[in-house]
Design a protein around this motif. Structure first.
Motif, mmCIF file in Angstrom:
data_model
loop_
_atom_site.group_PDB
_atom_site.id
_atom_site.type_symbol
_atom_site.label_atom_id
_atom_site.label_comp_id
_atom_site.label_asym_id
_atom_site.label_seq_id
_atom_site.Cartn_x
_atom_site.Cartn_y
_atom_site.Cartn_z
ATOM 1 N N GLU A 129 49.130 52.524 72.437
ATOM 2 C CA GLU A 129 49.403 51.285 73.173
ATOM 3 C C GLU A 129 50.916 51.104 73.360
ATOM 4 O OE1 GLU A 129 47.415 48.862 74.586
ATOM 5 O OE2 GLU A 129 45.836 50.354 74.303
ATOM 6 N N PRO A 130 51.344 50.499 74.469
ATOM 7 C CA PRO A 130 52.782 50.354 74.741
ATOM 8 C C PRO A 130 53.470 49.303 73.882
ATOM 9 C CG PRO A 130 51.512 49.310 76.487
ATOM 10 C CD PRO A 130 50.525 50.042 75.613
ATOM 11 N N TYR A 131 52.701 48.296 73.448
ATOM 12 C CA TYR A 131 53.302 47.212 72.680
ATOM 13 C C TYR A 131 53.113 47.420 71.183
ATOM 14 C CZ TYR A 131 54.009 44.499 76.949
ATOM 15 O OH TYR A 131 54.431 44.071 78.183
ATOM 16 N N VAL A 132 54.080 46.965 70.416
ATOM 17 C CA VAL A 132 54.002 47.064 68.955
ATOM 18 C C VAL A 132 52.845 46.229 68.427
ATOM 19 C CG1 VAL A 132 55.213 46.587 66.792
ATOM 20 C CG2 VAL A 132 56.480 47.537 68.747
ATOM 21 N N PHE A 133 52.732 45.012 68.956
ATOM 22 C CA PHE A 133 51.646 44.108 68.546
ATOM 23 C C PHE A 133 50.632 44.046 69.689
ATOM 24 C CE2 PHE A 133 55.365 42.889 66.107
ATOM 25 C CZ PHE A 133 54.845 42.894 64.818
ATOM 26 N N VAL A 134 49.541 44.757 69.514
ATOM 27 C CA VAL A 134 48.583 44.995 70.592
ATOM 28 C C VAL A 134 47.722 43.771 70.841
ATOM 29 C CG1 VAL A 134 46.715 46.478 71.371
ATOM 30 C CG2 VAL A 134 48.537 47.409 69.925
ATOM 31 N N GLY A 135 47.570 43.423 72.128
ATOM 32 C CA GLY A 135 46.731 42.303 72.525
ATOM 33 C C GLY A 135 45.265 42.684 72.575
ATOM 34 N N ARG A 136 44.455 41.753 73.011
ATOM 35 C CA ARG A 136 43.008 41.996 73.064
ATOM 36 C C ARG A 136 42.658 43.048 74.101
ATOM 37 N NH1 ARG A 136 40.156 35.987 72.531
ATOM 38 N NH2 ARG A 136 40.976 35.515 70.435
ATOM 39 N N LYS A 137 43.407 43.079 75.204
ATOM 40 C CA LYS A 137 43.167 44.059 76.256
ATOM 41 C C LYS A 137 44.202 45.169 76.164
ATOM 42 C CE LYS A 137 41.122 40.834 79.611
ATOM 43 N NZ LYS A 137 41.225 40.293 80.998
ATOM 44 N N SER A 138 43.785 46.355 76.468
ATOM 45 C CA SER A 138 44.687 47.500 76.432
ATOM 46 C C SER A 138 45.874 47.274 77.363
ATOM 47 C CB SER A 138 43.942 48.775 76.863
ATOM 48 O OG SER A 138 44.810 49.886 76.860
ATOM 49 N N GLY A 139 47.050 47.609 76.894
ATOM 50 C CA GLY A 139 48.247 47.458 77.707
ATOM 51 C C GLY A 139 48.886 46.088 77.633
ATOM 52 N N THR A 140 48.371 45.207 76.768
ATOM 53 C CA THR A 140 48.924 43.860 76.635
ATOM 54 C C THR A 140 49.403 43.632 75.207
ATOM 55 O OG1 THR A 140 46.820 42.809 76.004
ATOM 56 C CG2 THR A 140 47.301 43.027 78.370
ATOM 57 N N HIS A 141 50.255 42.606 75.048
ATOM 58 C CA HIS A 141 50.684 42.231 73.700
ATOM 59 C C HIS A 141 49.922 40.999 73.243
ATOM 60 C CE1 HIS A 141 52.962 38.864 75.326
ATOM 61 N NE2 HIS A 141 53.601 39.679 76.148
ATOM 62 N N ILE B 169 61.969 50.040 59.114
ATOM 63 C CA ILE B 169 61.476 51.287 59.710
ATOM 64 C C ILE B 169 60.075 51.602 59.201
ATOM 65 C CG2 ILE B 169 61.778 53.801 59.666
ATOM 66 C CD1 ILE B 169 64.792 53.329 59.892
ATOM 67 N N GLU B 170 59.850 51.431 57.911
ATOM 68 C CA GLU B 170 58.525 51.726 57.351
ATOM 69 C C GLU B 170 57.468 50.759 57.898
ATOM 70 O OE1 GLU B 170 57.596 54.306 55.640
ATOM 71 O OE2 GLU B 170 59.637 55.085 55.728
ATOM 72 N N LEU B 171 57.833 49.499 58.062
ATOM 73 C CA LEU B 171 56.887 48.528 58.627
ATOM 74 C C LEU B 171 56.543 48.894 60.065
ATOM 75 C CD1 LEU B 171 58.356 45.170 57.246
ATOM 76 C CD2 LEU B 171 56.364 46.422 56.412
ATOM 77 N N PHE B 172 57.551 49.302 60.839
ATOM 78 C CA PHE B 172 57.303 49.717 62.223
ATOM 79 C C PHE B 172 56.432 50.979 62.269
ATOM 80 C CE2 PHE B 172 60.711 46.949 63.971
ATOM 81 C CZ PHE B 172 60.047 46.516 65.110
ATOM 82 N N LYS B 173 56.641 51.895 61.340
ATOM 83 C CA LYS B 173 55.830 53.115 61.325
ATOM 84 C C LYS B 173 54.364 52.790 61.054
ATOM 85 C CE LYS B 173 59.335 56.558 60.086
ATOM 86 N NZ LYS B 173 59.814 57.514 59.048
ATOM 87 N N ARG C 274 56.765 40.695 72.012
ATOM 88 C CA ARG C 274 56.848 41.526 73.214
ATOM 89 C C ARG C 274 57.538 42.870 72.965
ATOM 90 N NH1 ARG C 274 59.192 37.413 77.583
ATOM 91 N NH2 ARG C 274 58.934 35.716 76.104
ATOM 92 N N ALA C 275 57.731 43.217 71.698
ATOM 93 C CA ALA C 275 58.385 44.490 71.366
ATOM 94 C C ALA C 275 57.562 45.662 71.897
ATOM 95 C CB ALA C 275 58.550 44.597 69.849
ATOM 96 N N LYS C 276 58.269 46.640 72.478
ATOM 97 C CA LYS C 276 57.621 47.837 73.017
ATOM 98 C C LYS C 276 58.092 49.069 72.250
ATOM 99 C CE LYS C 276 56.459 46.777 77.822
ATOM 100 N NZ LYS C 276 56.665 47.222 79.229
ATOM 101 N N TRP C 277 57.198 50.041 72.116
ATOM 102 C CA TRP C 277 57.535 51.258 71.385
ATOM 103 C C TRP C 277 58.621 52.059 72.086
ATOM 104 C CZ3 TRP C 277 56.591 51.134 66.650
ATOM 105 C CH2 TRP C 277 55.430 50.545 66.134
ATOM 106 N N GLU C 278 58.705 51.968 73.386
ATOM 107 C CA GLU C 278 59.723 52.724 74.109
ATOM 108 C C GLU C 278 61.132 52.278 73.743
ATOM 109 O OE1 GLU C 278 60.385 51.376 78.395
ATOM 110 O OE2 GLU C 278 58.343 50.634 78.024
ATOM 111 N N HIS C 279 61.252 51.088 73.127
ATOM 112 C CA HIS C 279 62.567 50.559 72.754
ATOM 113 C C HIS C 279 62.868 50.722 71.262
ATOM 114 C CE1 HIS C 279 61.745 47.825 76.411
ATOM 115 N NE2 HIS C 279 62.500 48.846 76.785
ATOM 116 N N VAL C 280 61.919 51.290 70.520
ATOM 117 C CA VAL C 280 62.119 51.506 69.077
ATOM 118 C C VAL C 280 62.503 52.967 68.860
ATOM 119 C CG1 VAL C 280 61.054 51.439 66.791
ATOM 120 C CG2 VAL C 280 60.457 49.701 68.500
#
Length: 411
Positions: A300-312, A287-291, A248-254
Motif C-alpha cells: 500500500e502507498p500509505y503508511v497508515f492504510v485506509g479501508r480501501k486500497s490506495g487510501t489512508h 525507524i523500527e516502528l516504521f519498519k 497522510r505519510a507515504k512510503w515513497e517519502h520514508v
C-alpha cells in the motif's frame, strides 16, 4: 390587500415599531424610492422593491427583516435600480440564479477559490461533504436563511466540536462573501452569527508530565486498539509532527538508508498561507516502528492504510484511538495535538536548543530574526530526536516489554 400609503419609515427603530395588524399592509421607505416592507398578520416583515420596466409594474421580493437589515435592503434596492436603468429586470435575473443549488455553487467555489488558494484542499472538501452539504446542499443558494446557516453550524456544536463548528462558520462566510462578489446573493447570512458566539478559542497549555506519559502509553499499548493506531500515537509523540502529516505519510517519502522522512506539504503557515516541506530525522526507535508498519502495510502507498486500497486512514482515526485509551485511565483530558506540546515542553526542560525544537515542530521564527535565520539545525535535530526517543522508551519500555517484543526489542 390594504395599502397604508401614509406609513413611512427611515430608521431601524421605526421598523421595529411596525406591528402586525388585523390585515396585511405595507410601509414605505422614506429615503429609498420603491423600497417597501410587507407586514403580515403574523408579524413577518419582508422587503419588496417595486419598479416599472417597459411600462409594466414588477415586484422583487428581496428578503426578510431582520435577516436583511435596512442598510442591506437599501443596498439591494440601489443595485436593482441600477439594473432597471439598464433595461434589465432584477426579478427575472434573480429567477435565473435561484435554481442554483448550494451544492452546485459549492463545487464552483471549490474550483475557483479553494483549489487556487490551497495546494491541499482535503480538509475543505471534507467539511463540505460531511458538515455542510448534508444540511443545506439541496437548498437554492439565494434561498438559504440565517436559520439554515445556524442549523448547519450548531449541528457540529451539538456533537461537541465547538472549534470545528467555528471552522464550518468560517468556510460558509467565505463562500457567501464570494457569492456576493459574483452577484448571486444580496447579502451574507453568516454575518448574523458572530464567531465569538460559536467558539471562543482559548490558548491551550495542556501537556503530559512524565508519569502521565508512562500511564497513558502503558494503557494504550496494552489495550485492544488496532496495533497500527498504537504505533501511530507513539510516533506522534516521538516525531512531533501534526496528526494530519502523520496519517497522510507515504512510503515513497520514508528513506530508511538516509534515516529521513520527508513531508512534502505541511499545514499552511498562518502568516503566509503557504505550505512548507519538512524533514523528520528518524531515531533508531522511529525507524523500527516504521519498519513494523511497512510489514503491516505491504504494498500500500500509505503508511497508515485506509479501508480501501490506495487510501489512508480517516481524519478521526487517531482521535478515536486516543480517546478510547484515555477513557481507560484517570488522566485529565488531552488531544492528539497536545502530544506536540508535550514533546516541546519536555525538550525545552531538558535544555535542548529552542530553535532546533521549533524546527522539529516546523514553526518559523517571527520578526526580523525569522527573516534572516534560515538554519535547519540538522546536527542538533538528529542528536535531539535520538535522545528524545531514548527518554520516552526509558519511561514506557519496561511496563510494555511484551508489546515491543512482539516485533523485536528496540533501543
Amino acid at each position: 390587500m390594504a395599502q397604508a400609503k401614509k406609513i413611512l419609515f427611515s430608521t431601524d427603530r421605526e421598523i421595529k415599531s411596525l406591528k402586525a395588524g388585523e390585515k396585511r399592509y405595507t410601509a414605505k421607505d422614506a429615503l429609498a424610492n420603491g423600497l417597501f416592507l410587507d407586514i403580515t398578520t403574523t408579524g413577518v416583515k419582508s422587503w419588496w422593491y417595486r419598479y416599472s420596466l417597459n411600462g409594466k409594474q414588477e415586484r422583487l421580493v428581496i428578503g426578510r427583516y431582520p435577516d436583511l437589515s435596512l442598510k442591506d435592503a437599501r443596498q439591494v434596492r440601489d443595485e436593482s435600480a441600477s439594473l432597471v436603468a439598464k433595461g434589465i429586470s432584477p426579478k427575472q435575473k434573480k429567477n435565473k440564479v435561484s435554481s442554483t443549488l448550494f451544492s452546485d455553487y459549492g463545487e464552483r467555489y471549490l474550483n475557483e477559490v479553494i483549489k487556487k488558494d490551497r495546494k491541499d484542499p482535503y480538509n475543505m472538501i471534507l467539511c463540505l461533504n460531511n458538515d455542510i452539504y448534508p444540511i443545506m446542499g439541496h437548498i437554492p443558494l439565494d434561498q438559504i436563511s440565517i436559520e439554515d446557516v445556524r442549523r448547519t453550524i450548531w449541528r457540529k456544536k451539538e456533537q461537541g466540536y465547538d472549534a470545528a463548528a467555528n471552522q464550518v462558520r468560517g468556510l460558509l462566510k467565505r463562500m457567501f462573501d464570494y457569492a456576493m462578489t459574483l452577484g448571486l446573493v444580496p447579502y451574507n447570512p453568516v454575518l448574523a452569527i458572530p464567531s465569538r458566539h460559536v467558539h471562543k478559542a482559548k490558548p491551550r497549555d495542556r501537556y503530559l508530565n512524565t508519569n502521565e506519559i508512562r500511564t497513558y502509553y502503558t494503557t494504550l499499548l496494552n489495550s485492544r486498539i488496532y496495533r497500527p493506531r498504537k504505533l501511530g500515537l507513539l510516533l506522534s509523540l516521538l516525531t512531533l509532527v501534526r496528526k494530519s502529516e502523520l496519517l497522510r505519510a507515504k512510503w515513497e517519502h520514508v528513506d530508511f538508508d538516509s534515516r529521513m522522512w520527508l513531508i512534502p506539504e505541511t499545514k499552511a503557515d498562518s502568516m503566509t498561507g503557504h505550505s512548507r516541506e519538512m524533514v523528520v530525522y528518524m531515531s533508531d526507535q522511529v525507524i523500527e516502528l516504521f519498519k513494523e508498519l511497512k510489514t503491516i502495510a505491504g504494498d500500500e502507498p500509505y503508511v497508515f492504510v485506509g479501508r480501501k486500497s490506495g487510501t489512508h486512514i480517516s481524519h478521526n482515526a487517531f482521535n478515536t484511538a486516543q480517546k478510547a485509551a484515555l477513557a481507560l485511565t484517570d488522566i485529565p483530558d488531552f488531544t492528539v495535538h497536545d502530544l506536540r506540546r508535550t514533546a516541546s515542553t519536555h525538550l525545552n526542560e531538558q535544555g535542548f536548543n529552542s530553535d532546533a525544537i521549533e524546527a522539529c515542530l516546523n514553526h518559523t521564527a517571527k520578526g526580523v530574526r525569522g527573516v534572516y535565520n534560515k538554519a535547519k539545525y540538522e546536527k542538533e535535530r538528529i542528536e535531539m530526536m535520538q535522545k528524545w526517543s531514548n527518554f520516552i522508551f526509558d519511561v514506557i519500555y519496561e511496563p510494555n516489554v511484551i508489546f515491543f517484543n512482539q516485533n523485536r526489542k528496540i533501543g
